[in-house]
Design an enzyme around this catalytic site. Structure first.
Site, PDB file in Angstrom:
ATOM      1  N   ARG A   1     -10.730  54.505  39.434  1.00  0.00           N
ATOM      2  CA  ARG A   1     -11.214  55.844  38.738  1.00  0.00           C
ATOM      3  C   ARG A   1     -12.836  55.872  38.745  1.00  0.00           C
ATOM      4  O   ARG A   1     -13.195  56.797  38.305  1.00  0.00           O
ATOM      5  CB  ARG A   1     -10.595  55.890  37.275  1.00  0.00           C
ATOM      6  CG  ARG A   1      -8.986  55.857  37.262  1.00  0.00           C
ATOM      7  CD  ARG A   1      -8.552  55.791  35.887  1.00  0.00           C
ATOM      8  NE  ARG A   1      -9.033  57.166  35.093  1.00  0.00           N
ATOM      9  CZ  ARG A   1      -8.444  58.369  35.294  1.00  0.00           C
ATOM     10  NH1 ARG A   1      -7.221  58.256  35.905  1.00  0.00           N
ATOM     11  NH2 ARG A   1      -8.834  59.284  34.734  1.00  0.00           N
TER      12      ARG A   1
ATOM     13  N   HIS B   1     -13.885  78.745  78.955  1.00  0.00           N
ATOM     14  CA  HIS B   1     -15.001  77.981  79.575  1.00  0.00           C
ATOM     15  C   HIS B   1     -14.784  76.393  79.967  1.00  0.00           C
ATOM     16  O   HIS B   1     -15.643  75.692  80.228  1.00  0.00           O
ATOM     17  CB  HIS B   1     -16.624  78.050  78.829  1.00  0.00           C
ATOM     18  CG  HIS B   1     -16.777  79.547  78.464  1.00  0.00           C
ATOM     19  ND1 HIS B   1     -17.479  80.463  79.592  1.00  0.00           N
ATOM     20  CD2 HIS B   1     -16.975  80.182  77.664  1.00  0.00           C
ATOM     21  CE1 HIS B   1     -17.574  81.378  79.022  1.00  0.00           C
ATOM     22  NE2 HIS B   1     -17.365  81.701  77.860  1.00  0.00           N
TER      23      HIS B   1
ATOM     24  N   GLU C   1     -12.863  70.256  62.044  1.00  0.00           N
ATOM     25  CA  GLU C   1     -12.260  69.250  60.865  1.00  0.00           C
ATOM     26  C   GLU C   1     -10.989  68.876  60.954  1.00  0.00           C
ATOM     27  O   GLU C   1     -10.422  67.856  60.926  1.00  0.00           O
ATOM     28  CB  GLU C   1     -12.862  69.955  59.465  1.00  0.00           C
ATOM     29  CG  GLU C   1     -12.404  69.264  58.345  1.00  0.00           C
ATOM     30  CD  GLU C   1     -12.651  67.920  58.210  1.00  0.00           C
ATOM     31  OE1 GLU C   1     -13.671  67.444  58.860  1.00  0.00           O
ATOM     32  OE2 GLU C   1     -12.095  67.167  57.159  1.00  0.00           O
TER      33      GLU C   1
ATOM     34  N   GLU D   1      -8.461  60.807  63.066  1.00  0.00           N
ATOM     35  CA  GLU D   1      -8.651  59.783  62.365  1.00  0.00           C
ATOM     36  C   GLU D   1      -7.598  59.246  61.622  1.00  0.00           C
ATOM     37  O   GLU D   1      -7.624  57.908  61.397  1.00  0.00           O
ATOM     38  CB  GLU D   1     -10.210  60.017  61.567  1.00  0.00           C
ATOM     39  CG  GLU D   1      -9.855  61.018  60.457  1.00  0.00           C
ATOM     40  CD  GLU D   1     -10.954  61.140  59.276  1.00  0.00           C
ATOM     41  OE1 GLU D   1     -11.849  60.172  59.369  1.00  0.00           O
ATOM     42  OE2 GLU D   1     -11.360  62.260  58.662  1.00  0.00           O
TER      43      GLU D   1
ATOM     44  N   CYS E   1     -13.565  58.474  35.012  1.00  0.00           N
ATOM     45  CA  CYS E   1     -13.927  57.302  34.580  1.00  0.00           C
ATOM     46  C   CYS E   1     -12.715  56.499  34.065  1.00  0.00           C
ATOM     47  O   CYS E   1     -11.725  57.258  33.894  1.00  0.00           O
ATOM     48  CB  CYS E   1     -15.053  57.027  33.632  1.00  0.00           C
ATOM     49  SG  CYS E   1     -16.616  58.099  34.031  1.00  0.00           S
TER      50      CYS E   1
ATOM     51  N   LYS F   1      -9.437  65.204  61.265  1.00  0.00           N
ATOM     52  CA  LYS F   1      -8.484  64.593  60.672  1.00  0.00           C
ATOM     53  C   LYS F   1      -7.116  64.140  61.284  1.00  0.00           C
ATOM     54  O   LYS F   1      -6.886  63.076  61.164  1.00  0.00           O
ATOM     55  CB  LYS F   1      -7.788  65.719  59.638  1.00  0.00           C
ATOM     56  CG  LYS F   1      -8.829  66.174  58.446  1.00  0.00           C
ATOM     57  CD  LYS F   1      -8.842  65.067  57.337  1.00  0.00           C
ATOM     58  CE  LYS F   1     -10.137  64.518  56.747  1.00  0.00           C
ATOM     59  NZ  LYS F   1     -11.354  64.639  57.461  1.00  0.00           N
TER      60      LYS F   1
ATOM     61  N   ASN G   1     -14.794  59.924  28.954  1.00  0.00           N
ATOM     62  CA  ASN G   1     -14.442  60.207  30.455  1.00  0.00           C
ATOM     63  C   ASN G   1     -14.388  61.757  30.420  1.00  0.00           C
ATOM     64  O   ASN G   1     -13.688  62.087  29.592  1.00  0.00           O
ATOM     65  CB  ASN G   1     -12.974  59.823  30.779  1.00  0.00           C
ATOM     66  CG  ASN G   1     -12.567  60.188  32.227  1.00  0.00           C
ATOM     67  OD1 ASN G   1     -13.448  60.537  33.080  1.00  0.00           O
ATOM     68  ND2 ASN G   1     -11.505  60.202  32.558  1.00  0.00           N
ATOM     69  N   GLY G   2     -15.364  62.419  31.040  1.00  0.00           N
ATOM     70  CA  GLY G   2     -15.301  63.941  31.127  1.00  0.00           C
ATOM     71  C   GLY G   2     -16.779  64.414  31.280  1.00  0.00           C
ATOM     72  O   GLY G   2     -17.558  63.678  31.660  1.00  0.00           O
TER      73      GLY G   2
ATOM     74  N   LYS H   1     -15.084  53.932  54.767  1.00  0.00           N
ATOM     75  CA  LYS H   1     -15.163  54.972  53.834  1.00  0.00           C
ATOM     76  C   LYS H   1     -16.495  55.398  53.810  1.00  0.00           C
ATOM     77  O   LYS H   1     -17.004  56.644  53.948  1.00  0.00           O
ATOM     78  CB  LYS H   1     -14.785  54.601  52.435  1.00  0.00           C
ATOM     79  CG  LYS H   1     -14.940  55.758  51.360  1.00  0.00           C
ATOM     80  CD  LYS H   1     -14.131  57.031  51.842  1.00  0.00           C
ATOM     81  CE  LYS H   1     -14.408  58.373  50.994  1.00  0.00           C
ATOM     82  NZ  LYS H   1     -13.576  59.500  51.698  1.00  0.00           N
TER      83      LYS H   1
ATOM     84  N   TRP I   1     -17.822  56.403  36.618  1.00  0.00           N
ATOM     85  CA  TRP I   1     -18.241  57.361  37.727  1.00  0.00           C
ATOM     86  C   TRP I   1     -18.985  58.130  37.359  1.00  0.00           C
ATOM     87  O   TRP I   1     -18.769  59.031  36.500  1.00  0.00           O
ATOM     88  CB  TRP I   1     -16.867  57.989  38.209  1.00  0.00           C
ATOM     89  CG  TRP I   1     -16.939  58.760  39.570  1.00  0.00           C
ATOM     90  CD1 TRP I   1     -17.330  60.138  39.551  1.00  0.00           C
ATOM     91  CD2 TRP I   1     -17.227  58.541  40.993  1.00  0.00           C
ATOM     92  NE1 TRP I   1     -17.831  60.717  40.503  1.00  0.00           N
ATOM     93  CE2 TRP I   1     -17.646  59.619  41.516  1.00  0.00           C
ATOM     94  CE3 TRP I   1     -16.925  57.175  41.613  1.00  0.00           C
ATOM     95  CZ2 TRP I   1     -17.802  59.664  43.064  1.00  0.00           C
ATOM     96  CZ3 TRP I   1     -17.334  57.171  42.927  1.00  0.00           C
ATOM     97  CH2 TRP I   1     -17.890  58.369  43.617  1.00  0.00           C
TER      98      TRP I   1
HETATM   99  C1  AGP Z   1     -14.168  62.085  57.231  1.00  0.00           C
HETATM  100  O1  AGP Z   1     -13.137  62.026  57.256  1.00  0.00           O
HETATM  101  C2  AGP Z   1     -14.821  60.654  57.661  1.00  0.00           C
HETATM  102  N1  AGP Z   1     -14.413  59.611  56.727  1.00  0.00           N
HETATM  103  C3  AGP Z   1     -16.495  60.694  58.087  1.00  0.00           C
HETATM  104  O2  AGP Z   1     -16.666  61.322  59.202  1.00  0.00           O
HETATM  105  C4  AGP Z   1     -17.183  61.038  56.842  1.00  0.00           C
HETATM  106  O3  AGP Z   1     -17.326  62.150  56.663  1.00  0.00           O
HETATM  107  C5  AGP Z   1     -18.769  60.692  57.326  1.00  0.00           C
HETATM  108  O4  AGP Z   1     -18.971  59.294  57.803  1.00  0.00           O
HETATM  109  C6  AGP Z   1     -19.645  60.988  56.362  1.00  0.00           C
HETATM  110  O5  AGP Z   1     -19.814  60.297  55.261  1.00  0.00           O
HETATM  111  P1  AGP Z   1     -20.473  60.702  53.844  1.00  0.00           P
HETATM  112  O6  AGP Z   1     -20.052  62.233  53.551  1.00  0.00           O
HETATM  113  O7  AGP Z   1     -20.329  59.780  52.989  1.00  0.00           O
HETATM  114  O8  AGP Z   1     -22.314  60.943  54.296  1.00  0.00           O
END
Ligand code: AGP
Length: 612
Positions: free
Chosen positions: A27, A508, A485, A492, A2, A489, A100-101, A607, A74
């Site tokens: 934060r 395959h 994963e 994206e 926070c 990364k 905060n904590g 996000k 937060w």
């Molecule tokens: C991950 O790097 C992406 N930004 C995206 O795949 C994310 O994981 C996905 O949209 C799920 O989001 P959430 O964890 O908030 O549900």
């Protein structure tokens, strides 16, 4: 985490406080509040939502007074509501606290204070501090009461407090959450903040409080102490950084900052949840459904994106170590394929950083509609998924600002391993196995630090591979989802067409892609499928594809099979994804930077995907 701001001087405090909160919004931003002390009276305004909502409220009901404290939240305990927003007041409204904590012993303290007649208004851990000070202040000075209360707290805190009996003073203390004291240019006004970005407009002269230090800030200056109330001299430092640098700390991007926060994320995600003696995980958020979980015979994990890949790793954990048939499902697919669910035997686990992902929410509602027990593993307290599940475990990763999920993904894996122990120990997992997992979780932070120390080396590899337009990531078993994963990364944030594949599947089809222009990133750490992975590397090598391998420290044999190697510390196989994903996060980050891209704000992405 926070944000905290405090001010005492000759300006109208609310203006300084709100501007400071805006600087600290990165934060935490689910609710905010301000309190000022004027004419021996504490006046508070608190709102849910971002600081802009608070500013709007204050424009309608401005707070007078030249001393005050403020907080942007937060949430960790209690949903984002007005009652749970800080500051918190004591019974008589004469003491105000922001914090905060995480206070680990707040339940015990709260029960004791309630037994002494204190009336609580919120679900937060923080509020106990206010009533604790009030209790002590009945028999001693406010200053002594403040230190006595702090002495009772187990956990982490950055705390600021006001009291009507000390109208021109702010009392602060720090353990585990940052606090900095700002000294006005003319030394006639003084500031408190979680980091200097909140007060840089007014001064660059600061005193950094260290852990287990406290201070009394007044318009006459700053007195600093140890937590046992002994005077302690501190030096004044000059802030040389720009505002932007301060918000990201020493890091050029939030994504890199959040990757480097991951040792602390493991600590926060496991805080108060590791019972090594009994080989148990302590998950208070599941206590209401623990007996129903004991009878569950099948689990479905629903999630999207990186959370889906965390769930895929959770599937391996839960089947191998908890002995429960488990399926990972993509949210957007699950909800439309008419899933068959037995309400008497099944539970669904929704994994989500934001708790607002529409595809995951839709799938969750589909499963709940068929009677499944619904559990949430989310990072944002009070989010839709947190509210629509019957029980859950918060991942405590703190705000994740970068669009690409890194520390939140690691926190999801950590909590899934805790869930595995919880459910496994309800079933046939031995105490010894539980202890082994719990003990290994406790030492992961130092192992992560050893990987982070290779950041510069990984940056060199990323530059070496930056010119390739494709890549194939390979892994097996627990590390097959890690390969996906790592590829996600790279897709994206570096816009490289990367494929993640279970290594056994390469022959395959995807092997047709391989030649010297198509690099392979292979996770070949020592585990139960290590020999199989080496065979896959032989197959890749035979096609002249460049190979970057993740290998276990001490494995020299791998060198003859690869072009480049990144070594990671050994751990138990079930937890190896927590370590193995980190080099891949850094590889993608540095590849994006090498390509002149902004890792924090990749094109086309958001996000939190709150639309289908
Ligand atoms: C991950 O790097 C992406 N930004 C995206 O795949 C994310 O994981 C996905 O949209 C799920 O989001 P959430 O964890 O908030 O549900």
């Amino acid at each position: 985490m926070c944000g905290i701001v405090g001010y005492v001087g000759s300006r109208q405090a609310q203006d300084v406080l709100v501007e400071g909160l805006r600087r600290l919004e990165y934060r935490g931003y689910d609710s905010a509040g301000v309190v000022t002390l004027h004419d021996e009276d504490l006046k508070t305004v608190k709102t849910v939502g971002k600081v802009a909502v608070l500013m709007d409220a204050l424009s309608r009901t401005p707070l007078r007074g030249t001393v005050g404290i403020a907080h942007t939240r937060w949430a960790t305990h209690g949903e984002p509501t007005n009652e749970n927003a800080h500051p918190h007041l004591d019974c008589r409204g004469t003491i105000a606290v922001v914090h905060n904590g995480i206070i680990e012993n707040y339940v015990v303290l709260k029960r004791e204070l309630e037994s002494r007649g204190h009336q609580f208004r919120s679900e937060t851990d923080t509020e106990v501090v206010t009533h604790l000070i009030e209790e002590y202040a009945q028999s001693m000075s406010f200053s002594d009461a403040f230190f006595a209360a702090i002495d009772q707290i187990v956990g982490t805190f950055g705390i600021a407090a006001l009291c009507v009996t000390e109208p021109r003073k702010i009392f602060v203390a720090r353990r585990g959450s940052p606090l900095v004291l700002g000294l006005g240019v003319h030394r006639d006004e003084f500031f408190i903040a979680s980091d200097p970005s909140a007060i840089l407009t007014y001064t660059r002269d600061v005193i950094y409080l260290e852990d287990d230090e406290a201070a009394i800030v007044s318009e006459n200056g700053v007195e600093t102490f140890s937590l046992d109330h002994l005077k302690k001299e501190k030096r004044v430092e000059k802030i040389e950084w720009s505002l932007e640098e301060i918000e990201r700390g020493r890091f050029p991007h939030f994504m890199l900052k959040e990757i480097f926060e991951q040792p602390k994320v493991i600590v926060d995600a496991t805080r108060g949840r590791l019972d090594a003696k009994n080989g148990q995980s302590v998950l208070g958020g599941l206590s209401d459904v623990a007996e129903r979980l004991r009878d569950v015979e099948r689990l479905t994990i629903i999630a999207c994106g990186s959370a889906h890949l965390a769930g895929a790793i959770g599937e391996y954990m839960l089947e191998e170590y908890a002995g429960i048939p488990t399926e990972i499902e993509i949210g957007s697919e699950f909800r439309y394929r008419r899933p068959i669910i037995d309400p008497k035997r099944e539970a669904v686990i929704a994994v989500s950083q934001s708790g607002e992902t529409a595809d995951t929410i839709g799938a969750l509602r589909e499963a709940k509609g068929k009677g499944a027990l619904a559990i949430g593993l989310v990072n944002v307290v009070g989010s839709t998924i947190a509210r629509e599940t019957e029980a859950g475990i918060y991942t405590h990763a703190g705000p994740e600002i970068a669009v690409a999920s890194t520390k939140a993904f690691l926190a999801q894996l950590t909590v899934l391993s805790l869930l595995t122990v919880f459910l496994g120990r309800q079933r046939s997992m031995s105490q010894a196995t539980g202890q082994r997992i719990i003990e290994e979780l406790a030492v992961l932070p130092e192992k992560i630090e050893r990987i982070l120390a290779q950041n510069d080396r990984i940056k060199i590899f990323a530059k070496k591979y930056a010119h390739y337009s494709s890549a194939l990531f390979l892994g097996r078993k627990y590390n097959a989802p890690v390969a996906l994963e790592g590829a996600l990364k790279l897709k994206e944030i570096a816009y490289v067409h990367a494929e993640g594949y279970a290594a056994g599947e390469m022959k395959h089809g995807p092997i047709a892609l391989l030649d010297k222009s198509f690099p392979v990133v292979a996770i070949v750490t020592k585990d139960s499928v290590y020999e199989k992975m080496r065979s896959n590397l032989e197959e890749v090598r035979a096609r002249n594809a460049p190979i970057l391998a993740l290998a276990s420290e001490g494995d020299d044999e791998i060198l003859r099979l690869t072009d480049d190697v990144l070594y990671v510390p050994r751990t138990i196989e079930m937890l190896s994804p927590i370590l193995n994903v980190i080099p891949l996060q850094l590889f993608a980050y540095h590849m994006a930077v090498a390509r002149g891209l902004d890792p924090d704000r990749p094109r086309n992405l958001a996000k939190s995907v709150t639309v289908e």
